[in-house]
Design an enzyme around this catalytic site. Sequence first.
Site, short mmCIF file in Angstrom:
data_model
loop_
_atom_site.label_atom_id
_atom_site.label_comp_id
_atom_site.label_asym_id
_atom_site.label_seq_id
_atom_site.Cartn_x
_atom_site.Cartn_y
_atom_site.Cartn_z
N LYS A 13 0.83 -1.22 0.00
CA LYS A 13 0.00 0.00 0.00
C LYS A 13 0.85 1.26 0.00
CE LYS A 13 -2.14 -0.86 3.90
NZ LYS A 13 -1.48 -2.12 4.33
N ARG A 88 -9.04 0.78 9.33
CA ARG A 88 -8.52 -0.54 9.65
C ARG A 88 -9.51 -1.33 10.50
NH1 ARG A 88 -2.60 0.60 9.22
NH2 ARG A 88 -1.42 -1.30 9.60
N ARG A 127 11.73 -5.93 4.63
CA ARG A 127 11.60 -4.48 4.43
C ARG A 127 12.66 -3.74 5.25
NH1 ARG A 127 5.80 -1.82 4.92
NH2 ARG A 127 5.78 -2.66 7.03
N ARG A 160 12.12 -1.61 10.64
CA ARG A 160 11.13 -1.05 11.54
C ARG A 160 10.97 -1.98 12.72
NH1 ARG A 160 5.75 0.57 8.22
NH2 ARG A 160 4.78 -0.47 9.99
N ARG A 171 0.43 -8.67 13.66
CA ARG A 171 -0.24 -7.69 12.79
C ARG A 171 -1.11 -8.38 11.75
NH1 ARG A 171 4.66 -4.24 10.77
NH2 ARG A 171 3.09 -2.99 9.73
P1 AMP Z 1 1.38 0.73 9.15
O1 AMP Z 1 2.60 1.53 8.90
O2 AMP Z 1 0.19 1.21 8.37
O3 AMP Z 1 1.62 -0.76 8.98
O4 AMP Z 1 1.00 0.95 10.69
C1 AMP Z 1 1.91 0.62 11.72
C2 AMP Z 1 1.14 0.47 13.04
O5 AMP Z 1 0.50 1.71 13.37
C3 AMP Z 1 0.03 -0.56 13.03
O6 AMP Z 1 0.50 -1.87 13.28
C4 AMP Z 1 -0.86 -0.03 14.16
O7 AMP Z 1 -0.31 -0.33 15.43
C5 AMP Z 1 -0.78 1.46 13.96
N1 AMP Z 1 -1.82 1.96 13.02
C6 AMP Z 1 -1.62 2.51 11.79
N2 AMP Z 1 -2.78 2.85 11.22
C7 AMP Z 1 -3.75 2.51 12.11
C8 AMP Z 1 -5.16 2.58 12.09
N3 AMP Z 1 -5.84 3.08 11.04
N4 AMP Z 1 -5.84 2.13 13.17
C9 AMP Z 1 -5.19 1.64 14.25
N5 AMP Z 1 -3.86 1.52 14.32
C10 AMP Z 1 -3.13 1.95 13.26
#
Ligand code: AMP
Length: 231
Positions: A13, A88, A127, A160, A171
């Site tokens: 994404k 999400r 990654r 990360r 996740r």
């Molecule tokens: P991402 O970079 O989108 O994979 O997000 C990393 C982490 O941020 C996720 O594993 C969640 O802990 C938190 N996070 C990001 N976006 C959301 C969301 N829309 N709702 C809840 N937690 C989020």
Amino acid sequence: MRIVLLGAPGSGKGTQSSLLVERYAVPQISTGDILRQAMADGTSVGETARTYVMTGALVPDDLILDLVEERVVREDARPGFILDGFPRSIPQAEGLDDMLDRRQWRLHRVVKLDVPKKNILDRMTSRRVCPGCGAVYNLMTKAPQRLEICDVCGSKLIQRQDDTEETVRKRLNVYESSTAPLIDYYDGRGLLTIVNGDGPVERVFAQITSVLDAALQGPNGQGPKQQEPGA
Ligand code: AMP
């Protein structure tokens, strides 16, 4: 042009969003990036989010909805935006609907990137990100020219903290239980297109843009539901 990119963590994404930003001249709104920035800045939002992010859990819906609402009203988002990693959960999707309705804005399309589960873990644990400029690499599919060094700014790449195997598994479970139900949610509203995300970045991008171009040209700027071959 208001779109949502949906997909499991590691489905591409973020990579596709960055390309779409160039093509459609609208900002990418990544809740993950916003949270990481807040954590780096040490804000109270960042401190609240930290334990959730580090363990791979979802940050509470109310906090996320506030962050998104604050972001979508900025001037640069007037022509539209690409939502990456949001919504999400069903409550977040309902919150987004409400946010859009109040402004009489419409969501043009939701694109779900489909990547076989068996490939996701490999994609995510390979990654690497640049702590200097934020560039994202993948040791398997988009390796830097020099081992572990950023092509753009020369910083040493890092993993990360939530891309370790244990957190990635968590996740993925969270995705299945909380986020995957959004597929039916948006399909039921006639907004969903599934794109095969398991291929070269350029090929996936071409599929997404053909979907979005059609959506923008369709009746009222909203084209028909489409399913890409092989998705
Ligand atoms: P991402 O970079 O989108 O994979 O997000 C990393 C982490 O941020 C996720 O594993 C969640 O802990 C938190 N996070 C990001 N976006 C959301 C969301 N829309 N709702 C809840 N937690 C989020």
